[in-house]
Design an enzyme around this catalytic site. Structure first.
Site, PDB file in Angstrom:
ATOM      1  N   PRO A  76       0.805  -1.216   0.000  1.00 39.16           N
ATOM      2  CA  PRO A  76       0.000   0.000   0.000  1.00 39.16           C
ATOM      3  C   PRO A  76       0.841   1.272   0.000  1.00 39.16           C
ATOM      4  O   PRO A  76       1.715   1.445   0.851  1.00 39.16           O
ATOM      5  CB  PRO A  76      -0.823  -0.110   1.279  1.00 39.16           C
ATOM      6  CG  PRO A  76      -0.099  -1.084   2.133  1.00 39.16           C
ATOM      7  CD  PRO A  76       0.642  -1.993   1.223  1.00 39.16           C
ATOM      8  N   GLU A  77       0.594   2.118  -0.955  1.00 36.72           N
ATOM      9  CA  GLU A  77       1.189   3.447  -0.964  1.00 36.72           C
ATOM     10  C   GLU A  77       0.039   4.433  -0.801  1.00 36.72           C
ATOM     11  O   GLU A  77      -1.074   4.023  -0.468  1.00 36.72           O
ATOM     12  CB  GLU A  77       2.004   3.652  -2.245  1.00 36.72           C
ATOM     13  CG  GLU A  77       3.139   2.620  -2.333  1.00 36.72           C
ATOM     14  CD  GLU A  77       4.069   2.823  -3.519  1.00 36.72           C
ATOM     15  OE1 GLU A  77       4.188   3.952  -4.013  1.00 36.72           O
ATOM     16  OE2 GLU A  77       4.680   1.828  -3.958  1.00 36.72           O
TER      17      GLU A  77
END
Length: 287
Positions: A2-3
DNA sequence: ATCGTCTCCTGTTCGC
DNA sequence: TGCGAACAGGAGACGA
């Protein structure tokens, strides 16, 4: 992995499904998930019982639940963390780490994390640069989705470092929200090799890089938002999410969308960097 | 003060 | 077939 865009989708889901509800009981099923809560699991669960969640907020890859009473549950998803909203009684996930039940007996919030790089902690809110932030992330820079993000200042900050440009781009105290995937995408769009020394970046290149990072996260956020299932908040493995169109990251051997040259993979900080050998030539100064 | 390296973790894939 | 190595990688800790 996840960014920023992934974390934002999670935040929106938490806002929709958790904000306004009062916690009844919290269970910590793996101590590592709250390792950053120094006072331990008992303190964590004890202090959460009975508080109301007012809002879900985010800066960069961090998100937090603002609680009545000036505290927040700060969360980082790490590599594999998920926030799931599940009906009570749904079978426990294999890597369920923390369960939060609510006084309304509605769906419970679950923190699930295979690799346990992520975690939760209770934190005091402090005022930093005119913004209420959990104290432990006061050093994290504004991200490009922040209404008060200053792109010119971010570009100057990147150029003021004395290192390789990708290292600077991944430094969350300069610009937050960028991880390995979006860094490679932003560098590809900017036609910069990851090892380019920051001191050799022109002001225009610095601005273009920040703009590219903003654009790539923006378009990914739009794609991710559309695949969001209202029944639960999910990060990983949802179609249309990590299947987003990528120009560089993970594209080793595939033709560059701009020039057709095969994308290469190079070792970088014990991981990988993907780039086009022709559009993003390695700087002469290094190796 | 700044920068680079190491470490944490587990499931999957790959090579010998 | 089996087993060890490589890989995925964010970010704090630490050393130079």
């Amino acid at each position: 992995m996840p960014e920023l865009p992934e974390v934002e989708v999670v935040r929106a889901g938490l806002e929709a499904h958790v904000a306004g509800r009062t916690v009844s009981k919290v269970e910590v099923l793996h101590p590592r998930a709250i390792r950053r809560h120094v006072l331990g699991a008992e303190d964590f669960t004890g202090r959460l019982a009975g508080v109301r969640v007012d809002a879900a907020r985010r800066r960069g890859k961090y998100l937090w639940l603002e609680l009545s009473g000036g505290e927040a549950v700060l969360a980082h998803l790490g590599m594999s963390g998920q926030m799931l909203v599940q009906p009570e009684g749904a079978p426990d996930e294999k890597h369920l780490r923390v369960r939060v039940r609510f006084a309304d007996d509605g769906p419970e919030l679950r923190f699930v994390d295979q690799r346990t790089f992520g975690g939760l902690a209770l934190d005091e809110l402090v005022t930093t640069d005119g913004e209420q932030l959990p104290g432990t992330i006061a050093h994290i820079a504004r991200d490009p989705m922040d209404p008060r993000f200053d792109a010119a200042a971010a570009a100057r900050a990147l150029r003021s470092r004395r290192t390789e440009v990708k290292r600077a781009l991944l430094d969350q105290t300069l610009v937050s929200g960028v991880g390995n995937i979006y860094a490679d995408e932003a560098l590809w769009r900017s036609k910069l090799h990851w090892a380019r020394p920051t001191e050799k970046l022109t002001a225009a290149q610095g601005r273009a890089l920040v703009a590219a990072a903003t654009e790539v996260m923006d378009s990914s956020l739009q794609a991710g938002g559309t695949s969001f299932d209202a029944l639960y908040v999910n990060v990983n493995g949802q179609s249309g999410y990590f299947a987003r169109s990528l120009d560089a990251y993970g594209q080793e051997g595939l033709p560059c969308r701009r020039c057709g040259t095969a994308i290469r993979r190079e070792p970088f900080m014990n991981r990988s960097s993907y780039s086009c050998p022709r559009c993003q030539p390695r700087p002469r100064s290094s190796r």
